[in-house]
Design a protein around this motif. Structure first.
Motif, PDB file in Angstrom:
ATOM      1  N   LEU A  19      19.026  27.776  35.934  1.00  0.00           N
ATOM      2  CA  LEU A  19      19.058  28.055  37.278  1.00  0.00           C
ATOM      3  C   LEU A  19      20.241  27.334  37.938  1.00  0.00           C
ATOM      4  O   LEU A  19      20.866  28.026  38.888  1.00  0.00           O
ATOM      5  N   VAL A  20      20.411  26.172  37.682  1.00  0.00           N
ATOM      6  CA  VAL A  20      21.588  25.345  38.251  1.00  0.00           C
ATOM      7  C   VAL A  20      22.897  26.013  37.759  1.00  0.00           C
ATOM      8  O   VAL A  20      23.769  25.960  38.598  1.00  0.00           O
ATOM      9  N   SER A  21      22.947  26.162  36.529  1.00  0.00           N
ATOM     10  CA  SER A  21      24.218  26.953  35.962  1.00  0.00           C
ATOM     11  C   SER A  21      24.452  28.070  36.591  1.00  0.00           C
ATOM     12  O   SER A  21      25.554  28.518  36.832  1.00  0.00           O
ATOM     13  N   ALA A  22      23.458  28.990  37.006  1.00  0.00           N
ATOM     14  CA  ALA A  22      23.503  30.133  37.531  1.00  0.00           C
ATOM     15  C   ALA A  22      24.401  29.958  38.917  1.00  0.00           C
ATOM     16  O   ALA A  22      25.018  30.825  39.468  1.00  0.00           O
ATOM     17  N   LEU A  23      23.867  29.089  39.848  1.00  0.00           N
ATOM     18  CA  LEU A  23      24.594  28.861  40.910  1.00  0.00           C
ATOM     19  C   LEU A  23      26.034  28.347  41.042  1.00  0.00           C
ATOM     20  O   LEU A  23      26.922  29.101  41.473  1.00  0.00           O
ATOM     21  N   PHE A  24      26.455  27.670  39.777  1.00  0.00           N
ATOM     22  CA  PHE A  24      27.919  27.416  39.610  1.00  0.00           C
ATOM     23  C   PHE A  24      28.318  28.720  39.004  1.00  0.00           C
ATOM     24  O   PHE A  24      29.621  28.933  39.416  1.00  0.00           O
ATOM     25  N   PHE A  25      27.933  29.471  38.143  1.00  0.00           N
ATOM     26  CA  PHE A  25      28.347  30.781  37.660  1.00  0.00           C
ATOM     27  C   PHE A  25      28.842  31.700  38.809  1.00  0.00           C
ATOM     28  O   PHE A  25      29.782  32.385  38.623  1.00  0.00           O
ATOM     29  N   THR A  26      27.849  31.692  39.739  1.00  0.00           N
ATOM     30  CA  THR A  26      28.183  32.687  40.820  1.00  0.00           C
ATOM     31  C   THR A  26      29.405  32.417  41.315  1.00  0.00           C
ATOM     32  O   THR A  26      30.075  33.500  41.960  1.00  0.00           O
ATOM     33  N   MET A  27      30.196  31.341  41.553  1.00  0.00           N
ATOM     34  CA  MET A  27      31.527  31.043  41.959  1.00  0.00           C
ATOM     35  C   MET A  27      32.606  32.120  41.068  1.00  0.00           C
ATOM     36  O   MET A  27      33.476  32.382  41.782  1.00  0.00           O
ATOM     37  N   THR A  28      32.080  32.330  39.971  1.00  0.00           N
ATOM     38  CA  THR A  28      33.243  33.186  39.014  1.00  0.00           C
ATOM     39  C   THR A  28      33.077  34.641  39.974  1.00  0.00           C
ATOM     40  O   THR A  28      34.375  35.468  40.438  1.00  0.00           O
ATOM     41  N   TYR A  29      32.210  35.448  40.486  1.00  0.00           N
ATOM     42  CA  TYR A  29      32.123  36.539  41.231  1.00  0.00           C
ATOM     43  C   TYR A  29      32.767  36.503  42.734  1.00  0.00           C
ATOM     44  O   TYR A  29      33.830  37.147  43.132  1.00  0.00           O
ATOM     45  N   VAL A  30      32.346  35.458  43.333  1.00  0.00           N
ATOM     46  CA  VAL A  30      32.962  35.117  44.727  1.00  0.00           C
ATOM     47  C   VAL A  30      34.658  34.711  44.721  1.00  0.00           C
ATOM     48  O   VAL A  30      35.233  35.457  45.414  1.00  0.00           O
ATOM     49  N   LEU A  31      34.889  33.908  43.710  1.00  0.00           N
ATOM     50  CA  LEU A  31      36.562  33.513  43.854  1.00  0.00           C
ATOM     51  C   LEU A  31      37.212  34.568  43.082  1.00  0.00           C
ATOM     52  O   LEU A  31      38.288  34.950  43.665  1.00  0.00           O
ATOM     53  N   ASN A  32      36.534  35.277  42.078  1.00  0.00           N
ATOM     54  CA  ASN A  32      37.567  36.529  41.468  1.00  0.00           C
ATOM     55  C   ASN A  32      37.713  37.591  42.499  1.00  0.00           C
ATOM     56  O   ASN A  32      38.608  38.132  42.679  1.00  0.00           O
ATOM     57  N   ARG A  33      36.531  37.777  43.323  1.00  0.00           N
ATOM     58  CA  ARG A  33      36.571  38.988  44.378  1.00  0.00           C
ATOM     59  C   ARG A  33      37.456  38.417  45.449  1.00  0.00           C
ATOM     60  O   ARG A  33      38.392  39.409  46.094  1.00  0.00           O
ATOM     61  N   ALA A  34      37.639  37.211  45.798  1.00  0.00           N
ATOM     62  CA  ALA A  34      38.607  36.519  46.715  1.00  0.00           C
ATOM     63  C   ALA A  34      40.087  36.848  46.142  1.00  0.00           C
ATOM     64  O   ALA A  34      40.984  37.254  46.861  1.00  0.00           O
ATOM     65  N   SER A  35      40.187  36.331  44.955  1.00  0.00           N
ATOM     66  CA  SER A  35      41.496  36.614  44.281  1.00  0.00           C
ATOM     67  C   SER A  35      42.006  37.961  43.960  1.00  0.00           C
ATOM     68  O   SER A  35      43.182  38.444  44.592  1.00  0.00           O
ATOM     69  N   VAL A  36      41.092  38.981  43.576  1.00  0.00           N
ATOM     70  CA  VAL A  36      41.568  40.261  43.342  1.00  0.00           C
ATOM     71  C   VAL A  36      41.694  41.095  44.668  1.00  0.00           C
ATOM     72  O   VAL A  36      42.593  41.634  44.888  1.00  0.00           O
ATOM     73  N   GLY A  37      40.626  40.605  45.572  1.00  0.00           N
ATOM     74  CA  GLY A  37      40.819  41.219  46.920  1.00  0.00           C
ATOM     75  C   GLY A  37      41.964  41.019  47.794  1.00  0.00           C
ATOM     76  O   GLY A  37      42.427  41.679  48.483  1.00  0.00           O
ATOM     77  N   GLY A  38      42.592  39.808  47.447  1.00  0.00           N
ATOM     78  CA  GLY A  38      43.884  39.224  47.940  1.00  0.00           C
ATOM     79  C   GLY A  38      44.983  39.857  47.519  1.00  0.00           C
ATOM     80  O   GLY A  38      45.984  39.512  47.928  1.00  0.00           O
ATOM     81  N   GLY A  39      45.099  40.768  46.648  1.00  0.00           N
ATOM     82  CA  GLY A  39      46.181  41.211  45.869  1.00  0.00           C
ATOM     83  C   GLY A  39      46.611  40.727  44.764  1.00  0.00           C
ATOM     84  O   GLY A  39      47.746  41.023  44.256  1.00  0.00           O
ATOM     85  N   GLY A  40      45.802  39.604  44.123  1.00  0.00           N
ATOM     86  CA  GLY A  40      46.136  39.106  42.918  1.00  0.00           C
ATOM     87  C   GLY A  40      45.923  39.866  41.799  1.00  0.00           C
ATOM     88  O   GLY A  40      45.031  40.742  41.643  1.00  0.00           O
ATOM     89  N   ALA A  41      46.539  39.523  40.577  1.00  0.00           N
ATOM     90  CA  ALA A  41      46.619  40.461  39.467  1.00  0.00           C
ATOM     91  C   ALA A  41      45.095  39.828  38.795  1.00  0.00           C
ATOM     92  O   ALA A  41      45.023  38.365  38.633  1.00  0.00           O
ATOM     93  N   TRP A  42      44.437  40.588  38.312  1.00  0.00           N
ATOM     94  CA  TRP A  42      43.168  40.120  37.674  1.00  0.00           C
ATOM     95  C   TRP A  42      43.581  39.555  36.196  1.00  0.00           C
ATOM     96  O   TRP A  42      42.801  38.684  36.085  1.00  0.00           O
ATOM     97  N   GLN A  43      44.725  39.828  35.851  1.00  0.00           N
ATOM     98  CA  GLN A  43      44.787  39.138  34.294  1.00  0.00           C
ATOM     99  C   GLN A  43      45.006  37.660  34.649  1.00  0.00           C
ATOM    100  O   GLN A  43      44.756  36.952  33.787  1.00  0.00           O
ATOM    101  N   TRP A  44      45.954  37.486  35.587  1.00  0.00           N
ATOM    102  CA  TRP A  44      46.225  36.165  35.644  1.00  0.00           C
ATOM    103  C   TRP A  44      44.929  35.406  36.470  1.00  0.00           C
ATOM    104  O   TRP A  44      44.908  34.105  35.794  1.00  0.00           O
ATOM    105  N   THR A  45      44.033  35.942  36.958  1.00  0.00           N
ATOM    106  CA  THR A  45      42.904  35.132  37.354  1.00  0.00           C
ATOM    107  C   THR A  45      41.911  34.804  36.207  1.00  0.00           C
ATOM    108  O   THR A  45      41.683  33.581  36.216  1.00  0.00           O
ATOM    109  N   VAL A  46      41.793  35.601  35.151  1.00  0.00           N
ATOM    110  CA  VAL A  46      41.070  35.386  33.995  1.00  0.00           C
ATOM    111  C   VAL A  46      41.776  34.227  33.100  1.00  0.00           C
ATOM    112  O   VAL A  46      41.240  33.424  32.405  1.00  0.00           O
ATOM    113  N   ILE A  47      43.055  34.540  32.736  1.00  0.00           N
ATOM    114  CA  ILE A  47      43.946  33.811  32.126  1.00  0.00           C
ATOM    115  C   ILE A  47      44.042  32.477  32.524  1.00  0.00           C
ATOM    116  O   ILE A  47      43.539  31.459  31.774  1.00  0.00           O
TER     117      ILE A  47
END
Length: 321
Positions: A12-40
């Motif tokens: 459950l604690v790990s799920a809390l920190f995993f959640t940042m993946t969705y939030v920060l990925n969304r912020a990155s891609v939503g801001g015009g960033g390339a999803w490829q660089w986000t994951v690399i």
């Protein structure tokens, strides 16, 4: 407190920190960033972060010798667990709010029960039907989220995004379980942090290839994408992954408890909802979506209850946590 209960709390604690993946990925891609660089860049930053933590966890231990003896197993399942997980999950970040992606990833609750007959050759080979039934309740909640978000209609791009997230939801536990099973068969004492470091390192041939292609076709990453990727690397790639791998190691010989630990990732929906609404201006799930969220929460509770009642098999050589 039982080992299964302690593992579920870690998950459950790990799920809390995993959640940042969705939030920060969304912020990155939503801001015009390339999803490829986000994951690399996520995995680029993860490796040195793990390297800084290794001295506090006994160093590399048996890992270098293990990688030299069994490079194929580590390269194969690290690619499955990290590359085939990270690419579709990050690509799908542009398809909708972070809570929608987190809800779709809850399909991972079906991965354990469905994969068990194909990857095990002992008592764990059976299908845990009660765990599968609870998983179907959670999946019903996921479908309610998707249906509500699309107002009763999902276009082709949305269905592709859902399929990508579900694929990632199976790839991640498959890679993790197969590395666990390999270490179990070889009897190699590799801790959770060393295992994450080894899998991250062995996933790097694929990331380097993708980096070359991305630089050639898109260009270099922006500073904003790099900073957000560093945040994902620290919270999800290091803290969450190490806690999750520790939890799965604790219950590696208990099939239902292992499925329950994996199912705790469904809690990411709740965390993603709060964080997405608070920091990204996303809307709260309403109506059918809210009922879907309730179904997922009930499924988490049911999985915890089932795993607490599971009998722990006595296995010679079980190293435990």
């Amino acid at each position: 407190m039982s080992r299964a209960a302690r593992a579920i709390i870690l998950a459950l604690v790990s799920a809390l920190f995993f959640t940042m993946t969705y939030v920060l990925n969304r912020a990155s891609v939503g801001g015009g960033g390339a999803w490829q660089w986000t994951v690399i860049l996520r995995y680029a930053f993860t490796l040195p972060f793990l390297g800084l933590a290794l001295p506090f966890a006994g160093g590399l231990g048996c890992l270098p010798a293990e990688l030299r003896r069994h490079p194929r197993a580590w390269l194969t399942w690290s690619t499955v667990g990290f590359v085939l997980f990270g690419i579709p999950l990050t690509w799908a970040a542009s398809s909708g709010p972070s809570w929608l992606i987190a809800g779709s990833f809850s399909a991972t609750v079906l991965a354990g029960p469905l994969l068990a007959p194909f990857i095990y050759r002992d008592e764990r080979r059976r299908v845990a039907w009660h765990a599968l039934a609870v998983g179907l309740v959670i999946i019903a909640g996921i479908l309610a989220l998707q249906w509500s978000h699309a107002s009763g209609h999902l276009d082709a791009s949305a269905w592709w995004a859902v399929a990508a997230v579900v694929f990632a939801a199976f790839a991640y536990p498959l890679g993790n379980r197969m590395v666990l099973l390999h270490l179990e068969r070889t009897g190699t004492p590799v801790g959770a942090l060393q295992r994450v470091f080894g899998m991250t390192l062995c996933s790097w041939p694929a990331w380097l290839l993708l980096a070359v292609v991305t630089w050639w076709t898109i260009g270099p990453p922006t500073l904003r994408v790099a900073m957000l990727a560093a945040g994902v690397a620290l919270s999800s790639g290091v803290i969450a992954t190490v806690l999750f791998f520790k939890a799965t190691h604790m219950v590696g010989r208990q099939p239902v408890a292992l499925a329950a630990v994996e199912a705790m990732q469904a809690a990411e929906l709740l965390f993603a909802t709060v964080l997405g609404v608070s920091f990204l201006g996303e809307a709260w799930p309403r109506g059918i979506a809210a009922w879907g969220a309730v179904a997922i929460v009930l499924g988490i509770a049911a999985f915890s209850w089932i795993s607490a009642r599971e009998k722990v098999p006595v296995v010679e050589g079980d190293r435990g946590a």
